[in-house]
Design a protein around this motif. Structure first.
Motif, mmCIF file in Angstrom:
data_model
loop_
_atom_site.group_PDB
_atom_site.id
_atom_site.type_symbol
_atom_site.label_atom_id
_atom_site.label_comp_id
_atom_site.label_asym_id
_atom_site.label_seq_id
_atom_site.Cartn_x
_atom_site.Cartn_y
_atom_site.Cartn_z
ATOM 1 N N ASN A 35 2.882 -11.932 1.162
ATOM 2 C CA ASN A 35 3.882 -11.942 0.083
ATOM 3 C C ASN A 35 4.317 -10.547 -0.323
ATOM 4 O OD1 ASN A 35 2.900 -14.782 -2.056
ATOM 5 N ND2 ASN A 35 4.179 -14.726 -0.247
ATOM 6 N N LEU A 36 3.608 -9.516 0.160
ATOM 7 C CA LEU A 36 3.869 -8.140 -0.235
ATOM 8 C C LEU A 36 4.380 -7.323 0.943
ATOM 9 C CD1 LEU A 36 0.608 -7.530 -2.321
ATOM 10 C CD2 LEU A 36 2.829 -8.377 -3.144
ATOM 11 N N ALA A 37 5.178 -6.314 0.632
ATOM 12 C CA ALA A 37 5.702 -5.393 1.643
ATOM 13 C C ALA A 37 6.035 -4.077 0.950
ATOM 14 C CB ALA A 37 6.947 -5.965 2.322
ATOM 15 N N PRO A 38 6.023 -2.972 1.682
ATOM 16 C CA PRO A 38 6.302 -1.670 1.055
ATOM 17 C C PRO A 38 7.672 -1.648 0.388
ATOM 18 C CG PRO A 38 5.421 -1.382 3.266
ATOM 19 C CD PRO A 38 5.698 -2.846 3.111
ATOM 20 N N ALA A 39 7.739 -1.011 -0.777
ATOM 21 C CA ALA A 39 9.023 -0.832 -1.461
ATOM 22 C C ALA A 39 9.950 -0.038 -0.543
ATOM 23 C CB ALA A 39 8.825 -0.092 -2.777
ATOM 24 N N GLY A 40 11.154 -0.540 -0.346
ATOM 25 C CA GLY A 40 12.085 0.122 0.554
ATOM 26 C C GLY A 40 11.870 -0.240 2.008
ATOM 27 N N GLY A 41 10.799 -0.976 2.292
ATOM 28 C CA GLY A 41 10.516 -1.405 3.653
ATOM 29 C C GLY A 41 10.403 -2.904 3.736
ATOM 30 N N GLY A 42 11.206 -3.583 2.956
ATOM 31 C CA GLY A 42 11.178 -5.040 2.914
ATOM 32 C C GLY A 42 10.705 -5.584 1.589
ATOM 33 N N GLY A 43 10.134 -4.721 0.753
ATOM 34 C CA GLY A 43 9.632 -5.169 -0.540
ATOM 35 C C GLY A 43 10.608 -4.893 -1.663
ATOM 36 N N GLY A 44 10.576 -5.742 -2.676
ATOM 37 C CA GLY A 44 11.424 -5.546 -3.849
ATOM 38 C C GLY A 44 12.765 -6.246 -3.725
ATOM 39 N N GLY A 45 13.597 -6.046 -4.731
ATOM 40 C CA GLY A 45 14.913 -6.670 -4.725
ATOM 41 C C GLY A 45 14.864 -8.116 -5.157
#
Length: 252
Positions: free
Chosen positions: A135-145
């Protein structure tokens, strides 16, 4: 009389003391250098059908929102312990050993009563965490938004808009008393809802499909955020992997 057995016992004892002494000397030398002492080698995990899934990214990938040390302890220690204890719980039950962890959770009522609580706790911990890492991914690398596609439409239909959904899941996470999880869930008809579960209880035991989980056990955030759970919950939105959540929503 000093027998051969006495001699072997003495050698073993000296070897044990030497090993401890060597580790203590190393720790003292590291302390003098200003280095953190290294821990002894970990014990081998319990054998069994269930295994710890690897993280899909490096330990430090979620910084500054989730720190490297927390990820290492959370994944390598806490999740591994759930796996090891689940293997111990189902040992000697071939029918259970053949199931996936999610099948165990879905069919919990079929688990023998004398081990059902253990399977619920340890299996829930294994299942919940296996979802959480993806459910998690690096911010700017698929995470967030924000999510897109059909999931975005379903969220708007169920909650009004993304902002209201975010408020609902945040409230569920911050208001959960004690340890537990907050979830975005889908029922058998496709309807979305938000709820929280205590400890490691899995939504699968209630006939619900977990799509997005926020772990609010203290081990998930205490090293960085101490007792400030709302700060951790606010930060985690920066690393939500909506692509993974969308795939879970679309899965049959």
């Amino acid at each position: 009389m000093f027998t051969r057995r006495d001699f072997l016992g003495s050698v073993a004892a000296v070897g044990s003391v030497a090993a401890v002494g060597s580790f203590s000397s190393l720790a003292m030398a590291q302390e003098k250098k200003g280095e953190p002492p290294k821990a002894p080698p970990p014990t081998a995990p319990a054998a069994g059908p269930f295994t710890l899934p690897p993280l899909p990214y490096p330990y430090e990938a979620l910084e500054p929102h989730i720190d490297k040390q927390t990820m290492m302890i959370h994944h390598d220690k806490h999740h591994q312990a759930y796996v090891d204890n689940l293997n111990k719980a189902v040992a000697g039950h071939p029918d259970l050993e053949k199931m996936s962890v999610d099948e165990l959770m879905i069919n919990l009522e079929k688990v023998p009563a004398d081990i059902r609580t253990k399977v619920n706790n340890q299996g829930g911990g294994h299942s919940n965490h296996s979802i959480f890492w993806k459910n998690l991914a690096p911010a700017g690398g698929g995470g967030g938004g924000e999510p897109g596609g059909e999931l975005a439409k379903a969220i708007a239909s169920a909650f009004g808009d993304f902002g209201k959904f975010k408020e609902a899941l945040t409230k569920a996470a911050t208001d959960r008393f004690g340890s537990g999880w907050a979830w975005l869930l889908r029922d058998s008809s496709g309807k979305l809802s938000v709820d929280s579960f205590a400890n490691q209880d899995s939504p699968l035991t209630k006939g619900l499909r977990p799509l997005l989980g926020i772990d609010v056990w203290e081990h998930a955030y205490y090293l960085k955020y101490q007792n400030k759970r709302p700060d951790y919950v606010a930060a985690i939105w920066n690393v939500i992997n909506w692509k993974d959540v969308e795939q879970r929503f679309a899965a049959k």
